[in-house]
Design an enzyme around this catalytic site. Structure first.
Site, PDB file in Angstrom:
ATOM      1  N   ARG A 102       0.890  -1.240  -0.019  1.00  0.00           N
ATOM      2  CA  ARG A 102       0.037  -0.137   0.050  1.00  0.00           C
ATOM      3  C   ARG A 102       0.701   1.303  -0.044  1.00  0.00           C
ATOM      4  O   ARG A 102       1.961   1.326   0.697  1.00  0.00           O
ATOM      5  CB  ARG A 102      -0.940  -0.085   1.223  1.00  0.00           C
ATOM      6  CG  ARG A 102      -2.010  -1.029   1.257  1.00  0.00           C
ATOM      7  CD  ARG A 102      -2.828  -1.162   2.468  1.00  0.00           C
ATOM      8  NE  ARG A 102      -3.812  -2.229   2.360  1.00  0.00           N
ATOM      9  CZ  ARG A 102      -3.738  -3.444   2.582  1.00  0.00           C
ATOM     10  NH1 ARG A 102      -2.515  -3.906   3.018  1.00  0.00           N
ATOM     11  NH2 ARG A 102      -4.773  -4.227   2.358  1.00  0.00           N
TER      12      ARG A 102
ATOM     13  N   HIS B 288      -0.878  -2.485  -4.666  1.00  0.00           N
ATOM     14  CA  HIS B 288      -0.196  -3.342  -5.524  1.00  0.00           C
ATOM     15  C   HIS B 288      -0.145  -2.864  -6.956  1.00  0.00           C
ATOM     16  O   HIS B 288      -0.521  -3.682  -8.050  1.00  0.00           O
ATOM     17  CB  HIS B 288      -1.078  -4.512  -5.469  1.00  0.00           C
ATOM     18  CG  HIS B 288      -0.699  -5.505  -4.366  1.00  0.00           C
ATOM     19  ND1 HIS B 288       0.483  -5.366  -3.660  1.00  0.00           N
ATOM     20  CD2 HIS B 288      -1.451  -6.434  -3.598  1.00  0.00           C
ATOM     21  CE1 HIS B 288       0.164  -6.312  -2.520  1.00  0.00           C
ATOM     22  NE2 HIS B 288      -0.739  -6.760  -2.626  1.00  0.00           N
TER      23      HIS B 288
ATOM     24  N   HIS C  52       2.322 -12.748  -5.723  1.00  0.00           N
ATOM     25  CA  HIS C  52       1.523 -12.955  -4.754  1.00  0.00           C
ATOM     26  C   HIS C  52       0.563 -14.244  -4.712  1.00  0.00           C
ATOM     27  O   HIS C  52      -0.552 -14.380  -4.555  1.00  0.00           O
ATOM     28  CB  HIS C  52       0.404 -11.787  -4.873  1.00  0.00           C
ATOM     29  CG  HIS C  52      -0.446 -11.361  -3.808  1.00  0.00           C
ATOM     30  ND1 HIS C  52      -1.425 -11.926  -3.464  1.00  0.00           N
ATOM     31  CD2 HIS C  52      -0.403 -10.037  -3.141  1.00  0.00           C
ATOM     32  CE1 HIS C  52      -2.020 -11.390  -2.578  1.00  0.00           C
ATOM     33  NE2 HIS C  52      -1.338 -10.340  -2.127  1.00  0.00           N
ATOM     34  N   SER C  53       1.538 -15.321  -4.898  1.00  0.00           N
ATOM     35  CA  SER C  53       0.886 -16.723  -4.666  1.00  0.00           C
ATOM     36  C   SER C  53       0.338 -16.861  -3.298  1.00  0.00           C
ATOM     37  O   SER C  53       1.194 -16.721  -2.203  1.00  0.00           O
ATOM     38  CB  SER C  53       2.135 -17.666  -5.074  1.00  0.00           C
ATOM     39  OG  SER C  53       2.322 -17.770  -6.483  1.00  0.00           O
ATOM     40  N   TYR C  54      -0.630 -17.774  -3.188  1.00  0.00           N
ATOM     41  CA  TYR C  54      -1.309 -18.051  -2.221  1.00  0.00           C
ATOM     42  C   TYR C  54      -1.100 -19.748  -1.969  1.00  0.00           C
ATOM     43  O   TYR C  54      -1.568 -20.557  -2.755  1.00  0.00           O
ATOM     44  CB  TYR C  54      -2.755 -17.833  -2.256  1.00  0.00           C
ATOM     45  CG  TYR C  54      -3.392 -16.567  -1.908  1.00  0.00           C
ATOM     46  CD1 TYR C  54      -3.826 -16.158  -0.806  1.00  0.00           C
ATOM     47  CD2 TYR C  54      -3.330 -15.803  -3.145  1.00  0.00           C
ATOM     48  CE1 TYR C  54      -4.378 -14.865  -0.636  1.00  0.00           C
ATOM     49  CE2 TYR C  54      -4.000 -14.676  -2.974  1.00  0.00           C
ATOM     50  CZ  TYR C  54      -4.575 -14.029  -1.820  1.00  0.00           C
ATOM     51  OH  TYR C  54      -4.783 -12.809  -1.782  1.00  0.00           O
TER      52      TYR C  54
ATOM     53  N   ASP D 151      -1.257  -9.840   8.439  1.00  0.00           N
ATOM     54  CA  ASP D 151      -1.361  -9.230   7.075  1.00  0.00           C
ATOM     55  C   ASP D 151       0.010  -8.028   7.290  1.00  0.00           C
ATOM     56  O   ASP D 151      -0.287  -6.910   6.887  1.00  0.00           O
ATOM     57  CB  ASP D 151      -2.337  -8.369   6.708  1.00  0.00           C
ATOM     58  CG  ASP D 151      -2.465  -7.834   5.284  1.00  0.00           C
ATOM     59  OD1 ASP D 151      -1.447  -8.172   4.542  1.00  0.00           O
ATOM     60  OD2 ASP D 151      -3.520  -7.355   4.805  1.00  0.00           O
TER      61      ASP D 151
ATOM     62  N   GLU E 269       5.108 -12.791   0.543  1.00  0.00           N
ATOM     63  CA  GLU E 269       5.430 -11.522  -0.379  1.00  0.00           C
ATOM     64  C   GLU E 269       6.723 -10.823   0.095  1.00  0.00           C
ATOM     65  O   GLU E 269       6.880 -10.098   0.761  1.00  0.00           O
ATOM     66  CB  GLU E 269       4.403 -10.669  -0.288  1.00  0.00           C
ATOM     67  CG  GLU E 269       2.872 -11.149  -0.667  1.00  0.00           C
ATOM     68  CD  GLU E 269       1.836 -10.161  -0.213  1.00  0.00           C
ATOM     69  OE1 GLU E 269       1.798  -9.042  -0.622  1.00  0.00           O
ATOM     70  OE2 GLU E 269       0.827 -10.677   0.647  1.00  0.00           O
TER      71      GLU E 269
END
Length: 344
Positions: free
Chosen positions: A80, A105, A175-177, A248, A309
């Site tokens: 951000r 992003h 940004h893979s989960y 986060d 990340e």
């Protein structure tokens, strides 16, 4: 190394292609040139069962509508930026406010929402993109490159590069989960995360770093000896509650390229080790995934995946004490992160 190319879809006259990398051990990584999105990673569990360990979709249309940056490279600036604006050398730059009053992003048409040029290598694929001066409000023509390679040691290496013709800002990440249970059989609450990190960045009510680096001692942010994601999700700590019951947060890494991040699923036995040259890793425990999905038939659910990340500090443009993300002409931005897949 086996590399298979297939058409994944079309956007107008542009063809979106999938590139599947397969090593001699049967590990598979598939990525598309839309957003450099990693759509699948197939690795074995302790019983030799190969399953997908990242959240994704099977259609381009689903990725185009995806609100949670599944598997994508995000930029020009990951994270951000407060107020969707910053100043550099006395000049003000205005960016899209796509996350409340803030910029997230890369904006509405960030790197995750464009088609990249792709070139196949012996052991992977190299994606390139020209982000033109003024795109999403950022200064400078930025030539960006992202290279994915897979080797027979079950290592996926991501290398980021960028050059500009005008002073700008840049920090990229993937940004893979991840969900090591395989095929989304369970959420990640019982995954164990180990981080070589003594400090994390405090967030304000809009998830913007306050500038304060807090010690992890005696908090759910102390992951140095490993802890389950459940501890953060169930914690009454104000910062984990603020994040939506979980993490986060940017963690400051004590070391680099030294097995500094380790994710384990005790039930499947799968282990993911992440090494990077970046100063931080933003750990996002999928606290809002119940509002997304379905993912290949699996409904969206809170804590269904976890993002690791690796990047510069979020909102560094407003924090002189943070490592700089400024890129000047005649300089080259480079960043490298390695993901090693194994079993316990």
């Amino acid at each position: 190394m086996e590399i298979i190319q297939q058409e994944f879809g079309r956007i107008g006259e542009q063809t979106v292609t999938s590139f599947t990398l397969k090593n001699e051990n049967g590990v598979v990584v598939t990525a598309i040139n839309y957003g450099c999105i990693i759509t699948k990673i197939l690795v074995p569990d302790t019983n030799g069962n190969y399953e997908n360990i990242v959240i994704g979709h099977d259609s381009l249309e689903d990725y185009m509508e995806d609100p949670v940056f599944l598997g994508a490279v995000v930029g020009r600036v990951a994270g951000r930026i407060r107020g969707g604006a910053f100043e550099m050398d006395g000049k003000a730059y205005t960016l899209p406010q796509n996350n409340g009053p803030n910029h997230l992003h890369g904006g509405l048409q960030g790197f995750n929402k464009v088609v990249w040029q792709a070139d196949v290598l012996e052991d992977g694929v190299r994606f390139t993109y020209l982000s033109k001066d003024g795109e999403e409000g950022y200064p400078g023509n930025l030539h960006a490159a992202v290279t994915y390679t897979l080797d027979d040691h079950n290592q996926l290496k991501i290398r980021y590069e960028a050059q500009t013709d005008k002073k700008t800002v840049v920090t990229l990440t993937n940004h893979s989960y991840f969900n090591l249970s395989g095929s989304l059989k369970r959420d990640v609450l019982h995954h164990t995360l180990t981080l070589k990190s003594n400090e994390y960045l405090e967030l304000d009510e809009e998830f913007i770093p306050t500038g304060r680096l807090l010690n992890v001692d005696h908090t759910p942010f102390d992951l140095r000896d490993g802890a389950s994601i459940e501890i953060g999700a169930n914690s009454s700590h104000p910062q984990t509650i603020l994040a939506g019951r979980g993490y986060d947060h940017p963690f400051v890494l004590n070391t680099n390229q030294d097995r500094e991040i380790r994710l384990e699923d005790p039930e499947s036995g799968r282990v993911l080790t992440v090494e990077t040259d970046e100063p931080a890793v933003v750990v996002y425990s999928g606290n809002s995934l119940d509002g997304a999905g379905p993912f290949r038939g699996t409904p969206g659910a809170k804590h269904l995946g976890i993002c690791l990340e690796t990047q510069g500090f979020p909102d560094a443009v407003h924090q002189p004490g943070f490592p700089s993300i400024v890129l000047k002409p005649n300089e080259k931005y480079t960043s490298a992160t390695t993901y090693t897949f194994g079993i316990q």
